[in-house]
Design an enzyme around this catalytic site. Structure first.
Site, PDB file in Angstrom:
ATOM      1  N   SER A  22       0.814  -1.221   0.000  1.00 25.91           N
ATOM      2  CA  SER A  22       0.000   0.000   0.000  1.00 25.91           C
ATOM      3  C   SER A  22       0.847   1.271   0.000  1.00 25.91           C
ATOM      4  CB  SER A  22      -0.934   0.000   1.219  1.00 25.91           C
ATOM      5  OG  SER A  22      -0.202  -0.228   2.401  1.00 25.91           O
ATOM      6  N   ASN A 109      -1.946  -2.926  13.030  1.00 25.05           N
ATOM      7  CA  ASN A 109      -3.403  -2.772  13.018  1.00 25.05           C
ATOM      8  C   ASN A 109      -3.864  -1.550  13.814  1.00 25.05           C
ATOM      9  OD1 ASN A 109      -3.260  -5.083  11.567  1.00 25.05           O
ATOM     10  ND2 ASN A 109      -4.162  -6.421  13.128  1.00 25.05           N
ATOM     11  N   THR A 154     -40.988  25.999  -8.358  1.00 27.79           N
ATOM     12  CA  THR A 154     -41.256  24.619  -7.951  1.00 27.79           C
ATOM     13  C   THR A 154     -41.473  23.874  -9.258  1.00 27.79           C
ATOM     14  OG1 THR A 154     -43.640  24.901  -7.809  1.00 27.79           O
ATOM     15  CG2 THR A 154     -42.405  25.313  -5.783  1.00 27.79           C
ATOM     16  N   HIS A 155     -41.035  22.631  -9.326  1.00 25.35           N
ATOM     17  CA  HIS A 155     -41.116  21.845 -10.574  1.00 25.35           C
ATOM     18  C   HIS A 155     -40.431  22.568 -11.739  1.00 25.35           C
ATOM     19  CE1 HIS A 155     -44.342  19.682  -8.403  1.00 25.35           C
ATOM     20  NE2 HIS A 155     -44.736  20.899  -8.054  1.00 25.35           N
ATOM     21  N   SER A 276     -15.538  25.583 -27.131  1.00 24.48           N
ATOM     22  CA  SER A 276     -15.734  24.374 -27.920  1.00 24.48           C
ATOM     23  C   SER A 276     -14.711  24.358 -29.047  1.00 24.48           C
ATOM     24  CB  SER A 276     -17.149  24.367 -28.489  1.00 24.48           C
ATOM     25  OG  SER A 276     -17.197  23.599 -29.675  1.00 24.48           O
ATOM     26  N   LYS A 282     -19.335  29.180 -28.534  1.00 19.77           N
ATOM     27  CA  LYS A 282     -19.646  28.534 -27.260  1.00 19.77           C
ATOM     28  C   LYS A 282     -18.829  29.045 -26.076  1.00 19.77           C
ATOM     29  CE  LYS A 282     -22.367  24.863 -27.856  1.00 19.77           C
ATOM     30  NZ  LYS A 282     -23.071  24.122 -26.855  1.00 19.77           N
ATOM     31  N   GLU A 289     -20.355  21.601 -14.587  1.00 22.00           N
ATOM     32  CA  GLU A 289     -20.723  20.258 -15.045  1.00 22.00           C
ATOM     33  C   GLU A 289     -19.811  19.198 -14.440  1.00 22.00           C
ATOM     34  OE1 GLU A 289     -20.889  20.307 -19.339  1.00 22.00           O
ATOM     35  OE2 GLU A 289     -22.360  21.933 -19.313  1.00 22.00           O
ATOM     36  N   LYS A 324      -8.405   3.196   1.785  1.00 23.16           N
ATOM     37  CA  LYS A 324      -7.546   4.367   1.623  1.00 23.16           C
ATOM     38  C   LYS A 324      -7.718   5.130   0.326  1.00 23.16           C
ATOM     39  CE  LYS A 324      -4.570   2.838   5.080  1.00 23.16           C
ATOM     40  NZ  LYS A 324      -5.400   1.584   5.223  1.00 23.16           N
TER      41      LYS A 324
HETATM   42  N1  ARG Z   1      -1.511  -1.393   4.979  1.00 27.26           N
HETATM   43  C1  ARG Z   1      -2.380  -1.932   5.962  1.00 27.26           C
HETATM   44  C2  ARG Z   1      -3.744  -1.266   5.892  1.00 27.26           C
HETATM   45  O1  ARG Z   1      -3.812  -0.248   5.322  1.00 27.26           O
HETATM   46  C3  ARG Z   1      -1.799  -1.728   7.329  1.00 27.26           C
HETATM   47  C4  ARG Z   1      -2.208  -2.731   8.342  1.00 27.26           C
HETATM   48  C5  ARG Z   1      -1.575  -4.023   8.034  1.00 27.26           C
HETATM   49  N2  ARG Z   1      -1.899  -5.025   8.992  1.00 27.26           N
HETATM   50  C6  ARG Z   1      -1.766  -6.308   8.730  1.00 27.26           C
HETATM   51  N3  ARG Z   1      -2.107  -7.113   9.656  1.00 27.26           N
HETATM   52  N4  ARG Z   1      -1.344  -6.742   7.569  1.00 27.26           N
HETATM   53  O2  ARG Z   1      -4.727  -1.762   6.361  1.00 27.26           O
END
Ligand code: ARG
Length: 457
Positions: A22, A109, A154-155, A276, A282, A289, A324
């Site tokens: 990650s 963790n 409205t509408h 455009s 344009k 948008e 993430k």
């Molecule tokens: N990169 C992991 C996450 O974003 C970190 C935690 C990893 N924990 C593990 N037990 N592999 O969740």
């Protein structure tokens, strides 16, 4: 370098490494990871789990890593799995064996749960600041347009006359709720997960109150399993962001309509519109948008995370790493959308004459004619019928209600007198609506004042 190589006899497959890793996206958390680690070792030393001089060496090392990343001297080496392992192994490289004590009484963790909370807390205040600017601009525009009459719809059909200040004020309320909602999300999530370990706490005498205090939390989380597997606050944030985008998309939709040749209520500034490649005439509202379009993408992030979290057993599962990219993307999207939107409306020219003219047509004062009849003693239901016939008569003659002569009015109801014209003038229609939240000058002045009080807080 791996944190967990000991139990393995074979190298990780390369594709497995990149699928699992990650660092390419969680590198954004480096400051928060270091901030959390500094609090952690401070607590470890206070509890005499590590020595004071070891703590000092580790903190110095962590600070130098932060500085080097800040300055671009230390680049993220993607052979590492994640931001946690990258920083820890870099620390060991810098300070030697003592760096290996950093991870005492901690798991990735609880570490990642902490990093995300620290990051989200910062981003909530960033989004709040940007929202604040938008609210300020809207309130300034309300002040400027307290007398700019326009039709209310409205509408998407003209309904009753109102003012631009009143119309903008509706958006002020929406974004004000958004801003309060962000505060609520922050208050609810502000408990510190660090010290929960992998899932079952640790055998070290950690002082979780101290870590929480050092990191500005209201206290520690109260169940270590929940601490490492709670992503509710991300779902709430994504929901809050989705609501902001929904509000922006509604405003953008109106801007697109108002900017059209058929309406001409506004003219977007050249610097906030695009052309455009084929049609030279344009001038397109692309920014509005795109913001409208990006709303779908942010909703997607919310649905994706809800779906990822669905049915996940306790406690941590790697699925959660999927929280993430979508969260980072949603945050970037809402910030950019809010900034661009604020600048776009700030530079937009409102065609007040067109707005006023539009308010005067389409029988927007029909309700006021009925109210006039009620004041003269006619029951509302009968008044409604009389005005309906009057409108039909006007449509047939292609005139407005105000264009009718007194004789014509009297053909429909003999209670009508000369005072009808003042009673149904645009100005009266707007300024007689004095109840809280209504568009009259008086009511809007109070609202603008209370908006200012909200903005000072
Ligand atoms: N990169 C992991 C996450 O974003 C970190 C935690 C990893 N924990 C593990 N037990 N592999 O969740």
């Amino acid at each position: 370098m791996k944190l967990w190589g000991g139990r393995f006899t074979k190298e990780t497959n390369e594709l497995v490494h990149s699928f699992n890793a990650s660092l390419s996206f969680d590198q954004i958390l480096y400051k928060h990871d270091i901030q959390g680690s500094i609090a952690h070792v401070t607590m470890l030393a206070k509890q005499q789990i590590i020595k004071d001089d070891e703590k000092d060496i580790i903190i110095k090392g962590l600070e130098s890593i932060k500085l080097d990343i800040d300055n671009g001297k230390l680049l993220f080496d993607l052979s590492h799995e994640d931001i946690h392992s990258f920083i820890e192994s870099n620390l060991i490289k810098r300070v030697g064996n003592v760096g290996k004590k950093l991870h005492t009484g901690r798991s990735r963790n609880d570490q990642v749960a902490l990093d995300m909370k620290l990051y989200i807390r910062d981003e909530i205040s960033n989004i709040s600041n940007i929202l604040y600017n938008l609210l300020k601009v809207i309130n300034e525009m309300m002040e400027m347009h307290i007398n700019t009459t326009m039709p209310g719809f409205t509408h998407l059909q003209k309904a009753q006359p109102t003012t631009l200040a009143h119309h903008l004020g509706a958006y002020f309320e929406m974004f004000k709720r958004d801003s309060i909602r962000l505060d609520n999300i922050k208050n609810l999530m502000n408990l510190c997960p660090l010290g929960s370990g992998a899932l079952a706490g640790t055998t070290y005498p950690l002082d979780r109150d101290l870590t929480a205090e050092l990191l500005g939390f209201d206290g520690p989380t109260l169940n270590s399993m929940d601490s490492v597997s709670d992503r509710d606050y991300l779902i709430e944030l994504l929901s809050g962001i989705s609501t902001i985008m929904m509000h922006l998309s509604r405003f953008c939709e109106e801007i697109i309509i108002w900017n059209s040749d058929e309406y001409k209520f506004i003219e977007l500034d050249d610097s906030y519109s695009t052309g455009s490649s084929i049609m030279p005439q344009k001038k397109n509202p692309d920014i509005a948008e795109l913001i409208r379009g990006k709303t779908g993408r942010v909703y997607g992030s919310l649905m994706a995370l809800l779906t990822t979290m669905k049915s996940l057993p306790l406690a941590y599962n790697k699925d959660m790493q999927e929280d993430k990219e979508l969260t980072f993307d949603a945050i970037d999207t809402v910030k950019l959308s809010l900034i661009l939107f604020t600048d776009m409306i700030k530079t937009t020219k409102f065609n007040t004459d067109v707005l006023k003219k539009s308010a005067a047509s389409g029988f927007t004062n029909a309700t006021d004619v009925a109210d006039y009849l009620v004041v003269k003693g006619i029951p509302f239901r009968d008044a409604h019928g009389i005005v309906g016939s009057l409108v039909l008569y006007c449509i047939d003659k292609n005139i407005h209600l105000d264009d009718l002569s007194l004789e014509e009015f009297k053909d429909f109801s003999d209670v009508i007198e000369d005072d009808i014209y003042l009673a149904i003038s645009l100005d009266t229609c707007v300024n007689k609506r004095k109840t809280i939240g209504a568009p009259s000058h008086e009511a809007m002045t109070n609202i603008i004042k209370s908006n200012k009080t909200f903005l000072i807080k």
